[in-house]
Design a protein around this motif. Structure first.
Motif, mmCIF file in Angstrom:
data_model
loop_
_atom_site.group_PDB
_atom_site.id
_atom_site.type_symbol
_atom_site.label_atom_id
_atom_site.label_comp_id
_atom_site.label_asym_id
_atom_site.label_seq_id
_atom_site.Cartn_x
_atom_site.Cartn_y
_atom_site.Cartn_z
ATOM 1 N N LEU A 207 0.818 -1.211 0.000
ATOM 2 C CA LEU A 207 0.000 0.000 0.000
ATOM 3 C C LEU A 207 0.854 1.265 0.000
ATOM 4 C CD1 LEU A 207 -2.902 -0.987 2.428
ATOM 5 C CD2 LEU A 207 -3.064 -0.529 -0.026
ATOM 6 N N LEU A 208 1.993 1.239 0.696
ATOM 7 C CA LEU A 208 2.886 2.388 0.683
ATOM 8 C C LEU A 208 3.424 2.627 -0.726
ATOM 9 C CD1 LEU A 208 4.495 4.618 2.065
ATOM 10 C CD2 LEU A 208 6.215 2.907 2.696
ATOM 11 N N ALA A 209 3.837 1.548 -1.404
ATOM 12 C CA ALA A 209 4.344 1.689 -2.764
ATOM 13 C C ALA A 209 3.253 2.174 -3.715
ATOM 14 C CB ALA A 209 4.916 0.353 -3.244
ATOM 15 N N VAL A 210 2.026 1.672 -3.537
ATOM 16 C CA VAL A 210 0.905 2.145 -4.356
ATOM 17 C C VAL A 210 0.677 3.640 -4.123
ATOM 18 C CG1 VAL A 210 -1.596 2.026 -4.677
ATOM 19 C CG2 VAL A 210 -0.261 -0.083 -4.557
ATOM 20 N N SER A 211 0.761 4.074 -2.871
ATOM 21 C CA SER A 211 0.558 5.492 -2.545
ATOM 22 C C SER A 211 1.578 6.370 -3.248
ATOM 23 C CB SER A 211 0.653 5.694 -1.028
ATOM 24 O OG SER A 211 -0.388 5.025 -0.358
ATOM 25 N N ILE A 212 2.814 5.899 -3.330
ATOM 26 C CA ILE A 212 3.855 6.691 -3.982
ATOM 27 C C ILE A 212 3.568 6.832 -5.472
ATOM 28 C CG2 ILE A 212 6.304 6.702 -4.609
ATOM 29 C CD1 ILE A 212 6.828 5.414 -1.843
ATOM 30 N N SER A 213 3.106 5.750 -6.104
ATOM 31 C CA SER A 213 2.753 5.841 -7.526
ATOM 32 C C SER A 213 1.535 6.732 -7.740
ATOM 33 C CB SER A 213 2.498 4.439 -8.090
ATOM 34 O OG SER A 213 3.680 3.669 -8.103
ATOM 35 N N ILE A 214 0.565 6.635 -6.841
ATOM 36 C CA ILE A 214 -0.596 7.523 -6.930
ATOM 37 C C ILE A 214 -0.155 8.978 -6.813
ATOM 38 C CG2 ILE A 214 -2.681 8.281 -5.699
ATOM 39 C CD1 ILE A 214 -3.245 5.361 -5.064
ATOM 40 N N SER A 215 0.769 9.221 -5.909
ATOM 41 C CA SER A 215 1.235 10.588 -5.695
ATOM 42 C C SER A 215 1.875 11.157 -6.949
ATOM 43 C CB SER A 215 2.209 10.653 -4.521
ATOM 44 O OG SER A 215 3.467 10.096 -4.860
ATOM 45 N N TRP A 216 2.565 10.301 -7.698
ATOM 46 C CA TRP A 216 3.185 10.772 -8.939
ATOM 47 C C TRP A 216 2.131 11.360 -9.876
ATOM 48 C CZ3 TRP A 216 7.555 12.016 -11.332
ATOM 49 C CH2 TRP A 216 7.544 12.098 -12.721
ATOM 50 N N GLN A 217 1.007 10.662 -10.029
ATOM 51 C CA GLN A 217 -0.039 11.144 -10.914
ATOM 52 C C GLN A 217 -0.807 12.325 -10.317
ATOM 53 O OE1 GLN A 217 -0.646 10.424 -14.004
ATOM 54 N NE2 GLN A 217 0.784 8.723 -14.225
ATOM 55 N N VAL A 218 -1.109 12.262 -9.033
ATOM 56 C CA VAL A 218 -1.901 13.330 -8.409
ATOM 57 C C VAL A 218 -1.156 14.655 -8.418
ATOM 58 C CG1 VAL A 218 -2.912 14.117 -6.226
ATOM 59 C CG2 VAL A 218 -3.320 11.792 -7.015
ATOM 60 N N THR A 219 0.168 14.617 -8.317
ATOM 61 C CA THR A 219 0.910 15.879 -8.321
ATOM 62 C C THR A 219 0.890 16.553 -9.690
ATOM 63 O OG1 THR A 219 2.970 14.589 -8.628
ATOM 64 C CG2 THR A 219 2.443 15.339 -6.398
ATOM 65 N N TRP A 220 0.393 15.870 -10.727
ATOM 66 C CA TRP A 220 0.167 16.538 -12.005
ATOM 67 C C TRP A 220 -1.150 17.316 -12.003
ATOM 68 C CZ3 TRP A 220 4.206 17.127 -14.754
ATOM 69 C CH2 TRP A 220 5.138 16.111 -15.000
ATOM 70 N N ALA A 221 -2.035 17.039 -11.040
ATOM 71 C CA ALA A 221 -3.380 17.624 -11.068
ATOM 72 C C ALA A 221 -3.381 19.157 -11.150
ATOM 73 C CB ALA A 221 -4.185 17.151 -9.855
ATOM 74 N N PRO A 222 -2.517 19.869 -10.410
ATOM 75 C CA PRO A 222 -2.534 21.333 -10.535
ATOM 76 C C PRO A 222 -2.008 21.835 -11.873
ATOM 77 C CG PRO A 222 -1.571 20.641 -8.443
ATOM 78 C CD PRO A 222 -1.653 19.431 -9.303
ATOM 79 N N TYR A 223 -1.350 20.966 -12.648
ATOM 80 C CA TYR A 223 -0.800 21.369 -13.939
ATOM 81 C C TYR A 223 -1.845 21.335 -15.062
ATOM 82 C CZ TYR A 223 4.086 20.142 -12.385
ATOM 83 O OH TYR A 223 5.298 20.037 -11.756
ATOM 84 N N VAL A 224 -2.690 20.288 -15.081
ATOM 85 C CA VAL A 224 -3.248 19.822 -16.343
ATOM 86 C C VAL A 224 -4.125 20.822 -17.080
ATOM 87 C CG1 VAL A 224 -3.016 17.352 -16.016
ATOM 88 C CG2 VAL A 224 -4.921 18.506 -14.978
ATOM 89 N N SER A 225 -5.053 21.491 -16.411
ATOM 90 C CA SER A 225 -5.914 22.389 -17.181
ATOM 91 C C SER A 225 -5.161 23.641 -17.642
ATOM 92 C CB SER A 225 -7.163 22.788 -16.374
ATOM 93 O OG SER A 225 -6.842 23.598 -15.287
ATOM 94 N N ASP A 226 -3.968 23.905 -17.082
ATOM 95 C CA ASP A 226 -3.126 24.975 -17.619
ATOM 96 C C ASP A 226 -2.781 24.702 -19.083
ATOM 97 O OD1 ASP A 226 -3.172 25.848 -15.029
ATOM 98 O OD2 ASP A 226 -1.044 25.556 -14.635
ATOM 99 N N TYR A 227 -2.732 23.422 -19.460
ATOM 100 C CA TYR A 227 -2.294 23.029 -20.801
ATOM 101 C C TYR A 227 -3.431 22.513 -21.671
ATOM 102 C CZ TYR A 227 1.970 23.570 -18.242
ATOM 103 O OH TYR A 227 2.951 24.103 -17.452
ATOM 104 N N SER A 228 -4.657 22.581 -21.163
ATOM 105 C CA SER A 228 -5.820 22.240 -21.995
ATOM 106 C C SER A 228 -6.739 23.442 -22.172
ATOM 107 C CB SER A 228 -6.599 21.073 -21.382
ATOM 108 O OG SER A 228 -7.082 21.395 -20.093
ATOM 109 N N ARG A 229 -6.436 24.572 -21.541
ATOM 110 C CA ARG A 229 -7.350 25.719 -21.553
ATOM 111 C C ARG A 229 -7.416 26.422 -22.912
ATOM 112 N NH1 ARG A 229 -4.146 30.720 -19.447
ATOM 113 N NH2 ARG A 229 -1.996 30.018 -19.697
ATOM 114 N N TYR A 230 -6.456 26.155 -23.800
ATOM 115 C CA TYR A 230 -6.509 26.749 -25.131
ATOM 116 C C TYR A 230 -7.282 25.881 -26.123
ATOM 117 C CZ TYR A 230 -3.164 30.568 -24.274
ATOM 118 O OH TYR A 230 -2.547 31.707 -23.828
#
Length: 485
Positions: A207-230
Motif C-alpha cells: 500500500l505504501l508503494a501504491v501510494s507513492i505511484s498515486i502521488s506521482w499522478q496526483v501531483t500533475w493535477a494542478p498542472y493539467v488544465s493549464d495546458y488544456s485551456r486553449y
C-alpha cells in the motif's frame, strides 16, 4: 460556455504567449486534443519517473510486486489528474484560478501557495538529477551542470504554452525510443532470480508503494488544465479525459517500471547517478543516451516554471489581465529557476529518499484539494461557473470561504495518523502493518465534507451557482463558464 462576443475562431496566437491567468476567448482557442497525449506522455517519460519507480524496490518489494504497485498506482492516480484536464477547455482559465470558486478570492491563495512549493520541490529534484548527470558527462563542476540544465528548460518556459506543447511532441518520440531501448537492455540482463528477490511483500509495504505511484499522478493535477485551456470550448469531455489519461498513465507506468528494473539491478548506482547508470547500459553511445535522457526532462521542467508563474499570479493578482504577461512571465521564471538552482546546489543526501519524501508530502497536501475541487466541479456546480467573478475580490465567490479552508485543514489533519514516511510515522501506521492510507482518508474527508458543506447551505455563502435540476443534464452549449464584463 463563454457568453462574451468572442467572434469566429482565428489563427493561433503568436508563438510568444501573450496571456497570463485570464480567460482564453474562443477566437484564440487552438490545438488538437491529441496534443494532450504527447504532452503528458513526454512529461512522464523522463528521469524523475524512473526515480519514483525505483522507490518500490528500495522499500523491499521484489520486482514482480513493484510492478504491480506501479500499475495500480498510476491507473488510480491518473483518474484524478485527467478529470482536472477536462476543466481547461470548458472554463478557459488556469487550474488554480478555478480554486477561487471553492476557497474564495483570497482563500484560494492557500492551495495555490502549496502548489508553488510543489513546483519548487520538483525544480530542485530535477536540478539534482539533470545537473548531476550533465556534470558527470562533461566533467564540469556539479553546480555548473545544475545551472546549465536549469537554463535549458527556462528557455522553453519563457516562450510559454505553444513551445511547451511543441517541445513535448518532439521529446515524446525521442524519449519513447530511448526508454524502449533501456527496457529491452534491462530485461535482457536481469538475472533469473530477481523476480523472487527482496523482502516478502506485506500489505503495508504494498500500500505504501501504491501510494507513492498515486502521488506521482496526483501531483500533475494542478498542472493539467493549464495546458488544456486553449483547446476549443466544444472539445468533448471524454476526448480530453482519455487523451490526458492515456498519455500520463501509459508514460508514467512504463517509465516507472524501467526504474524498478534498474533498481533491481543496482539500486545504489541508480541512487548515486541515475542518468549515468542508465547511459552505461549502452557504453558505445553513452553520450547520446545521456543527451536524450537530459532532453526528456525539459518539458516537465518548463511546465514547472510556467505553472509556478500562473499559480503565483493566482495568489497575488487582483486583475484578470496583465499589462505585459510575456514580460511578467519572463521575470518570474528567471527568478524561480534561479531559486531552484541554488537550492539544488545546496541540497545533499540520498536522491531516492529525498524524492520519496517530496512526493509523499505533496500527496498529503494535494489530495484534499483535488477532492474538494473535483467534487465542486462535477457534483456541486456541475461545470457551471461565472468566470468574471473569479477575478472579483468582492464577487459571488467571496473573499474567503472559511468553511472550505477549515475543511481543507481538517482533511490534512485527518491524514496525519496514517502517514508513513521517513520524516514522520503516524500512530495508526503500525497497527495497519506499515500501510500508508493517508491519501485515501484525505480523499474521503475532503470530498464528503465538501458535499456536506454544499448541502448545509454554506454553498450559497460560497457563491455557488444553482446547478440544473437532478437528472436534467444541461445542453452542451450551456455547460461551462459564463463570462461577462
Amino acid at each position: 460556455m463563454s457568453s462574451d462576443a468572442d467572434g469566429p475562431r482565428q489563427d493561433p496566437a503568436p508563438t510568444l504567449e501573450q496571456h497570463g491567468i485570464e480567460h482564453i476567448p474562443a477566437a484564440e482557442r487552438h490545438g488538437k486534443p491529441w496534443h494532450q497525449l504527447t504532452l503528458w506522455f513526454s512529461s512522464n517519460v523522463q528521469m524523475t519517473a524512473v526515480v519514483t519507480g525505483a522507490v518500490a524496490v528500495t522499500l523491499g518489494l521484489d520486482l514482480r510486486w513493484a510492478i504491480v504497485t506501479i500499475v495500480i498506482g498510476n491507473l488510480v492516480g491518473g483518474v484524478f489528474m485527467a478529470y482536472h484536464s477536462v476543466q481547461g477547455p470548458e472554463l478557459g482559465v488556469p487550474q488554480m484560478i478555478q480554486s477561487r470558486a471553492q476557497f474564495g478570492f483570497l482563500g484560494g491563495a492557500l492551495p495555490s501557495f502549496i502548489v508553488v512549493l510543489m513546483y519548487l520541490g520538483f525544480s530542485v529534484e530535477g536540478g539534482l538529477v539533470g545537473g548531476g548527470a550533465l556534470a558527470g558527462w562533461t566533467g564540469m563542476p556539479k553546480p555548473a551542470g545544475i545551472v546549465i540544465f536549469c537554463v535549458l528548460h527556462l528557455l522553453v518556459a519563457l516562450v510559454g504554452y505553444k513551445l511547451i506543447h511543441a517541445t513535448a511532441r518532439v521529446i515524446s518520440v525521442l524519449s519513447g525510443i530511448v526508454f524502449l531501448a533501456l527496457f529491452v537492455q534491462l530485461a535482457t540482463h536481469l538475472p533469473a532470480h530477481l523476480p523472487n528477490s527482496g523482502s516478502a511483500a506485506t500489505p503495508g509495504t504494498v500500500l505504501l508503494a501504491v501510494s507513492i505511484s498515486i502521488s506521482w499522478q496526483v501531483t500533475w493535477a494542478p498542472y493539467v488544465s493549464d495546458y488544456s485551456r486553449y483547446l476549443p470550448e466544444d472539445t468533448p469531455r471524454g476526448t480530453t479525459f482519455w487523451y490526458t489519461y492515456l498519455g500520463s498513465v501509459v508514460g508514467g507506468t512504463a517509465t516507472m517500471v524501467i526504474g524498478a528494473m534498474a533498481a533491481a539491478v543496482n539500486d545504489q548506482a541508480l541512487n548515486s547517478d541515475a542518468i549515468g547508470f542508465l547511459a552505461d547500459r549502452y557504453p558505445a553511445i553513452s553520450g547520446l543516451v545521456v543527451f536524450a535522457l537530459l532532453m526528456s526532462m525539459i518539458p516537465a521542467g518548463a511546465e514547472g516554471a510556467y505553472g509556478a508563474f500562473l499559480s503565483t499570479l493566482s495568489i497575488f493578482s487582483r486583475k484578470d489581465r496583465l499589462r505585459s504577461p510575456a514580460l511578467a512571465r519572463a521575470l518570474f521564471v528567471i527568478g524561480f529557476t534561479l531559486v531552484g538552482a541554488v537550492l539544488a546546489i545546496l541540497s545533499s543526501g540520498s536522491m531516492i529518499t529525498t524524492y520519496t519524501n517530496i512526493t509523499l508530502f505533496l500527496l498529503y497536501l494535494l489530495i484534499p484539494w483535488t477532492a474538494i475541487n473535483l467534487t465542486d466541479y462535477y457534483f456541486v456546480r456541475r461545470g457551471h461557473y461565472d468566470i468574471s467573478a473569479l477575478f472579483e475580490p468582492n464577487g459571488r465567490y467571496g473573499r474567503c470561504n472559511w468553511g472550505t479552508v477549515i475543511l481543507y485543514a481538517v482533511s490534512i489533519a485527518a491524514e496525519l495518523p496514517f502517514v508513513n514516511s521517513s520524516l514522520y510515522v503516524g500512530p495508526l501506521v503500525k497497527p495497519l502493518g506499515g500501510a500508508d492510507i493517508a491519501w485515501l482518508v484525505g480523499l474521503v474527508v475532503g470530498g464528503v465534507g465538501y458535499c456536506a458543506l454544499a448541502r448545509s447551505g454554506r454553498r450559497g455563502r460560497a457563491g455557488a451557482e444553482a446547478p440544473p435540476a437532478a437528472g436534467a443534464a444541461p445542453p452542451r452549449e450551456q455547460r461551462g463558464a459564463t463570462y461577462g464584463r
